[in-house]
Write an enzyme that holds these catalytic residues in place. Structure first.
Site, PDB file in Angstrom:
ATOM      1  N   ASP A   1       0.831  -1.202   0.000  1.00  0.00           N
ATOM      2  CA  ASP A   1       0.000   0.000   0.000  1.00  0.00           C
ATOM      3  C   ASP A   1       0.867   1.255   0.000  1.00  0.00           C
ATOM      4  OD1 ASP A   1      -2.680   1.315   0.558  1.00  0.00           O
ATOM      5  OD2 ASP A   1      -1.578   1.992   2.330  1.00  0.00           O
TER       6      ASP A   1
ATOM      7  N   GLU B   1       1.177  -0.601  -5.057  1.00  0.00           N
ATOM      8  CA  GLU B   1       0.170   0.438  -5.248  1.00  0.00           C
ATOM      9  C   GLU B   1       0.916   1.754  -5.394  1.00  0.00           C
ATOM     10  OE1 GLU B   1      -3.517   2.992  -3.452  1.00  0.00           O
ATOM     11  OE2 GLU B   1      -1.782   2.510  -2.247  1.00  0.00           O
TER      12      GLU B   1
END
Ligand code: GLC
Ligand code: CA
Length: 577
Positions: free
Chosen positions: A227, A269
């Site tokens: 993330d 990401e």
């Protein structure tokens, strides 16, 4: 069946290939290239104990649904202990399960059940930041300045450092610094102020991150989504994104994965321009996969403008990636449809085209689901999915979009696209038997999008439903490796409302043709090099006229698309061989 138990945080066994842990479920190291991902939040899927919140036991009961859809890898949104001020991306304990969703034992059982069905599982590795409730932050704020405990996070006496770093959550945050009265210092946060950024300049932070990584991979988790990975390291005089030091940290994570495990995958990401995403693949020594963020809004633009240019343009800017790497493709996810990677003009256009009501906007993006964005037009929904399934990369579906679920723009933050899965016309959409007032979120109830109109049970019974169409398309895609592994070449017919491209892999050649327009379109394709081959429409297995020496003419209805396999002609009209 007893899940395999392995002690957490076992020491690295670099170089001892024989001892690599193989509890991951995939047999092919490149499994993610042929995968179909299905993204879901456990809280939103199915509630087994009727407390209004989905849980792992509920999810286990729905695994066959995911298998029947044709998905091969579940992407689980964060399920860790958390104050839930950012839907779990604010983690308070990396090595446990939030009690609302079950126990670690439930997770193990879920993983086992998924693996038994041949499904892989990807979870989140959220290590740019923690919750301010994490014990590391609680220790850091009261530890002496300069101590290793304090240095787990990024502190400053002034809020004027790193001023070239943009603010990401523009609707809620005024600065990337917040004052902590206990520490008597400012701490750095790229997201919400309750999410302090970890300090990757402290070697102990990376050590702890590797422990977390090993904890889940030891258990058998197949993949990790990294993330917010561009923001790990900050430096003066930079925008604090994509720095060389950040790539060093990712390389260390990848090295641990490669040294200790078989057939696992890490996905970046990185919401960045294509040229800045390329380094996240490294020299096949960083991430196996990365989301293709810039492509996504341009698919919507191309459709709205009825012009292929936004798509061909971003494809031309997309660099080659190493052979073992793969793009992750998506139409929608749990966040807003981000417009960070488009120009100002393009952003204005997108807001105008897709968010008439200002409530549909959040930060730099649009918080709506796929079907409402497509104005519930079945042709448009199918067209966009046909692109998702035929572009180079691995398609990632967002739960509920396979039945055309709607959103609720009256809920705050991004919660409008995170409502309970609509299973049936029963109470609470069949998601939970709790008192409706107790649900973590209201279900969608209006006449068009409500669960009585849109639900799995009804669509399973309806042969022409979107769900059955999706199942069919996914099954078709899975018959051909060309979609996940092949090359891409655009054709350039003069009619720009037509998007035409060739996918090629070993002996598979597929021609995809899509009409981006709301009305009929003729097109003349230059298929030189393929003379004599016979295009066979792949859904119906219908032979089209053989390719001759001149242009190849086609006519497409509104939002039509064709997948044509280019086959050698049958000998003497009989099937070969
Ligand atoms: C990622 C997540 C998003 C979250 C943010 C901060 O962008 O996708 O949902 O809010 O990280 O953790
Ligand atoms: Ca529950």
């Amino acid at each position: 069946m007893e899940p395999e138990t392995i002690t957490a945080g076992e020491p690295a066994m670099a170089g001892q290939a024989a001892k690599k842990k193989v509890v991951g479920s995939a047999a092919d190291p490149l499994w993610y290239k042929d995968a179909i991902f299905y993204e879901l939040h456990v809280k939103a899927f199915a509630d087994s104990n009727n407390d209004g919140i989905g849980d792992f036991k509920g999810l286990m009961q729905k695994l066959d649904y995911i298998v029947d859809l044709g998905a091969t890898c579940i992407w689980l949104l964060p399920f860790f202990p958390s104050p839930l001020r950012d839907d779990g991306y604010d983690i308070a304990d990396y090595m446990d399960v939030h009690p609302s969703y079950g126990t670690l034992e439930d997770f193990r059982e879920f993983l086992n059940e998924a693996h038994e069905r041949g499904l892989q599982v990807m979870i989140e590795l959220v290590v740019n930041h923690t919750s301010d409730q994490h014990p590391w932050f609680q220790a850091a704020r009261s530890a002496p300045a300069g101590s290793p405990e304090r240095e787990f996070y990024v502190w400053s006496d002034t809020d004027q450092r790193y001023r070239d770093a943009r603010i990401i959550f523009t609707d809620t945050e005024k600065s990337n610094w917040s004052w902590d009265s206990t520490a008597q210092a400012y701490y750095w946060h790229r997201f919400f102020s309750h999410q302090p950024d970890l300090n990757f300049d402290n070697p102990r932070v990376l050590e702890e991150v590797l422990k977390v990584l090993r904890f889940w991979l030891d258990m058998g988790v197949d993949a990790l989504r990294l993330d917010a990975v561009p923001y790990l390291v900050e430096r003066d005089g930079t925008n604090c994104e994509n720095l060389a030091e950040t790539h060093v940290a990712i390389k260390a994570m990848r090295a641990a994965v490669d040294a200790e495990y078989e057939n696992r995958m890490i996905l970046a990401e990185a919401n960045q321009a294509p040229a800045n995403v390329r380094p996240y693949f490294g020299d096949s020594d960083e991430c196996h996969m990365a989301f293709h963020f810039p492509l996504m809004p341009r698919i919507y633009m191309a459709l709205s403008q009825e012009d292929r240019l936004p798509i061909t343009d971003i494809a031309a800017q997309t660099p080659e990636i190493p052979a073992s790497c793969q793009w992750g493709l998506f139409l929608r996810n749990h966040d807003e449809l981000t417009l960070e990677m488009v120009t100002g003009d393009e952003r204005d256009y997108m807001y105008l085209a897709y968010s008439a009501d200002p409530r549909m906007r959040i930060n730099v993006g649009i918080r709506r689901r796929l079907a409402p964005l497509m104005e519930n037009n079945r042709g448009r929904i199918e067209l966009l999915n046909s692109l998702l399934f035929s572009f180079p990369g691995t398609p990632i579906l967002y739960y509920g979009d396979e039945i055309g679920m709607g959103d609720n723009i009256y809920l705050g933050d991004r919660n409008g696209v995170r409502t309970p899965m609509q299973w049936s016309g029963d109470r609470n959409a069949g998601f939970s038997k709790a008192n409706p007032a107790r649900l973590y979120s209201p279900v969608i109830m209006d006449a068009i999008w409500g669960f009585e109109a849109i639900n799995v049970e009804a669509q399973e019974a309806d042969p022409s439903s979107l769900l059955n169409w999706m199942r069919n398309m996914i099954a078709l895609r899975k018959l051909f490796r060309v979609f996940g592994r092949g090359t891409l070449r655009f054709l350039e017919p003069s009619n720009r409302k037509i998007l035409a491209y060739l996918r090629e892999y070993e002996d598979e050649q597929v021609l995809c043709v899509a009409n981006l327009s709301r009305v009929w379109q003729p097109v003349q394709l230059d298929l030189s090099g393929f003379e004599g081959l016979v295009p066979v429409e792949m859904l119906g297995y219908v032979e089209f006229p053989a390719i001759g020496s001149g242009y190849y003419p086609l006519t497409l209805g509104p939002y039509d698309f064709l997948w044509l396999e280019l086959q050698s002609p049958r000998v003497g009209g009989e099937q070969q061989g």
